[in-house]
Design an enzyme around this catalytic site. Structure first.
Site, short mmCIF file in Angstrom:
data_model
loop_
_atom_site.label_atom_id
_atom_site.label_comp_id
_atom_site.label_asym_id
_atom_site.label_seq_id
_atom_site.Cartn_x
_atom_site.Cartn_y
_atom_site.Cartn_z
N CYS A 1 6.09 -18.44 -1.49
CA CYS A 1 6.74 -17.54 -0.53
C CYS A 1 6.58 -17.99 0.92
O CYS A 1 7.18 -17.41 1.82
CB CYS A 1 6.20 -16.13 -0.72
SG CYS A 1 6.35 -15.56 -2.42
N HIS B 1 3.44 -10.24 6.34
CA HIS B 1 3.92 -10.62 5.01
C HIS B 1 4.21 -9.36 4.22
O HIS B 1 5.23 -9.26 3.57
CB HIS B 1 2.87 -11.50 4.32
CG HIS B 1 3.33 -12.05 3.01
ND1 HIS B 1 4.46 -12.81 2.88
CD2 HIS B 1 2.81 -11.93 1.75
CE1 HIS B 1 4.63 -13.15 1.61
NE2 HIS B 1 3.64 -12.62 0.91
N GLU C 1 -4.31 -8.26 4.54
CA GLU C 1 -3.66 -8.80 5.74
C GLU C 1 -3.98 -7.96 6.98
O GLU C 1 -4.21 -8.49 8.07
CB GLU C 1 -2.15 -8.87 5.52
CG GLU C 1 -1.42 -9.61 6.64
CD GLU C 1 0.07 -9.79 6.36
OE1 GLU C 1 0.76 -10.38 7.22
OE2 GLU C 1 0.55 -9.33 5.29
N LYS D 1 10.18 -6.37 4.69
CA LYS D 1 10.37 -6.40 3.23
C LYS D 1 10.60 -5.00 2.67
O LYS D 1 11.09 -4.85 1.55
CB LYS D 1 9.16 -7.04 2.54
CG LYS D 1 9.06 -8.54 2.72
CD LYS D 1 7.91 -9.12 1.91
CE LYS D 1 7.78 -10.63 2.09
NZ LYS D 1 7.24 -10.99 3.41
N HIS E 1 11.52 -8.79 -1.25
CA HIS E 1 10.81 -10.05 -1.04
C HIS E 1 11.70 -11.22 -1.47
O HIS E 1 11.97 -11.40 -2.66
CB HIS E 1 9.51 -10.04 -1.84
CG HIS E 1 8.57 -11.15 -1.50
ND1 HIS E 1 8.89 -12.16 -0.61
CD2 HIS E 1 7.31 -11.43 -1.93
CE1 HIS E 1 7.88 -13.00 -0.52
NE2 HIS E 1 6.91 -12.58 -1.31
N PHE F 1 1.97 -17.51 -3.37
CA PHE F 1 1.12 -17.76 -4.52
C PHE F 1 0.53 -19.16 -4.43
O PHE F 1 1.19 -20.10 -4.02
CB PHE F 1 1.93 -17.65 -5.81
CG PHE F 1 2.21 -16.25 -6.28
CD1 PHE F 1 1.72 -15.15 -5.61
CD2 PHE F 1 2.98 -16.03 -7.43
CE1 PHE F 1 1.98 -13.86 -6.05
CE2 PHE F 1 3.24 -14.74 -7.88
CZ PHE F 1 2.74 -13.66 -7.18
#
Length: 417
Positions: A165, A305, A316, A337, A342, A403
């Site tokens: 991502c 994110h 985060e 998002k 996403h 990931f």
């Protein structure tokens, strides 16, 4: 060696809440949700039956039908967004040294639908290997920048970045650095993804990564909300034209913002889960600020994110509190998002665009779908809940994590001579 300055002179967007730059921005500031039941295939038997698909998009309005059939959807999306960004920038490649214009593009997965369909078709046969001659060229993740360069005759650096991502954020940072070092005058950069497929939904369901709020898709992506239950899969593309400042100035280009820093780091923790204390996120933001040569208190907004997962959002925010200290409470923090879902490898690109437009328009888009406060989240954060907020944004940060523990952070600044 003195580094060149890098500016953004063109942008293009193809997203679940708008099929061009203006519509995307209007969707963001008006808090539009792009989530709806899946139409691309029968999702009845899947745990998740909704996604953020493109709406009213017909590729044949942009690409000849015969040519479009040679491309996976992720490449089609890349071509459409790039065309818009190039037109927006006003670049005329016939008047440029095309050996100094490159394309760096991000995709986390690439041609997933092509791979899925070819394997399914093979499985229906008698075992005789019959495959489409375009199977491999449609599938490989690097084909999107290749197709863009072929269309425009661009002979500069050309490659794909693949870091899940974080892919398109990595692409933007790479492009920035090539220009900074004086190797190129301009880049087409960004990312695209088209993973709303049976394999995509099924695979992420198996990881327990997706929301299963099938009774209420529009509110399923709810970053920071106590009842968040996973991310919503999206698709689309974002494209940016990065250009050396003096080159842009000499041709009288419209300049959206300056890109002043990029940070990279790794969690080195787990293949899918973030470090619980956000150590990788701390490092990447610190690295970005150091690269830009600015202090944390100079930043006005952070597009997180913020995927709407139970672990990721909290980790985060811990990292932001650590890096920014008391000035964290003066930030406008958001997760777009909540609206787009996403977009995996394209997330960094469309969120960079959102950050740039927040600077240009002095509006921070909201984090929609907030209903219940999470006790694990500091209530003093301004998470821009449910409604866009007007404020001067001189400097905006965009975070993107993938990931494998891949982290990328980009810093944009309002242009000043």
């Amino acid at each position: 060696m003195e580094l060149k300055r890098v500016v953004v002179t063109g942008m293009g967007a193809l997203t679940p809440i708008g099929n061009n730059l203006n519509d995307y921005w209007n969707g963001l500031v008006n808090g539009v949700s792009g989530a709806a039941p899946i139409t691309y295939f029968d999702a009845t038997l899947f745990k998740t039956q909704f996604a953020c698909e493109l709406k009213n998009f017909n590729v044949e309005e942009f690409i000849d039908r015969k040519e479009a059939r040679k491309m996976d959807r992720f490449t089609q999306y890349a071509m459409v967004a790039s065309d818009e960004a190039i037109a927006d920038s006003g670049l005329d490649f016939t008047k440029m040294d095309t050996g100094r214009v490159g394309v760096i593009w991000g995709a986390g997965i690439g041609g997933l639908e092509t791979f899925q369909n070819e394997v399914l078709d093979f499985g229906k046969g008698d075992g005789t290997p019959r495959f489409n001659p375009f199977f491999i060229p449609k599938m490989i993740a690097d084909i999107a920048p290749g197709q863009i360069s072929i269309k425009y005759g661009l002979r500069g650096p050309n490659f794909a970045t693949v870091s899940a991502c974080a892919s398109s954020a990595n692409a933007i940072i790479d492009a920035m650095n090539y220009i900074r070092l004086g190797y190129c005058d301009a880049f087409i950069t960004g990312g695209s993804e088209a993973a709303v497929t049976m394999a995509g939904i099924g695979g992420f369901n198996a990881l327990h990564a997706l929301s299963t709020r099938n009774d209420d898709p529009k509110t399923a992506s709810r970053p920071f909300d106590k009842d968040r239950d996973g991310f919503v899969l999206g698709e689309g593309a974002g494209a940016l034209i990065l250009e050396e400042y003096e080159h842009a100035k000499a041709r009288g280009a419209k300049i959206y913002a300056e890109i002043i820093g990029g940070g990279l780091s790794a969690d080195a923790h787990h293949i899918t889960a973030p470090h619980p204390e956000g150590l990788g996120a701390k490092s990447v933001m610190e690295n970005c600020l150091r690269d830009a040569g600015v202090k944390p208190e100079e930043v006005d907004a952070v597009n997180m994110h913020g995927t709407s997962t139970s672990l990721g959002d909290v980790a985060e925010l811990k990292a932001i509190k650590y890096v920014f200290g008391e000035s964290a409470y003066k930030l406008n923090i958001n997760s777009t998002k909540s609206m787009t879902g996403h977009l995996l490898g394209a997330a960094g690109a469309i969120e960079a665009i959102a950050s740039i437009l927040a600077i240009k328009n002095e509006i921070v888009p909201p984090t929609i779908n907030h209903f219940t406060d999470d006790d694990e989240i500091d209530p003093k954060f301004n998470l821009t809940f449910n409604k866009a907020q007007k404020r001067e944004v001189k400097m905006a940060m965009s975070n993107t994590f993938g990931f494998g523990g891949h982290n990328a952070c980009i810093l944009f600044k309002k242009l000043s001579d």
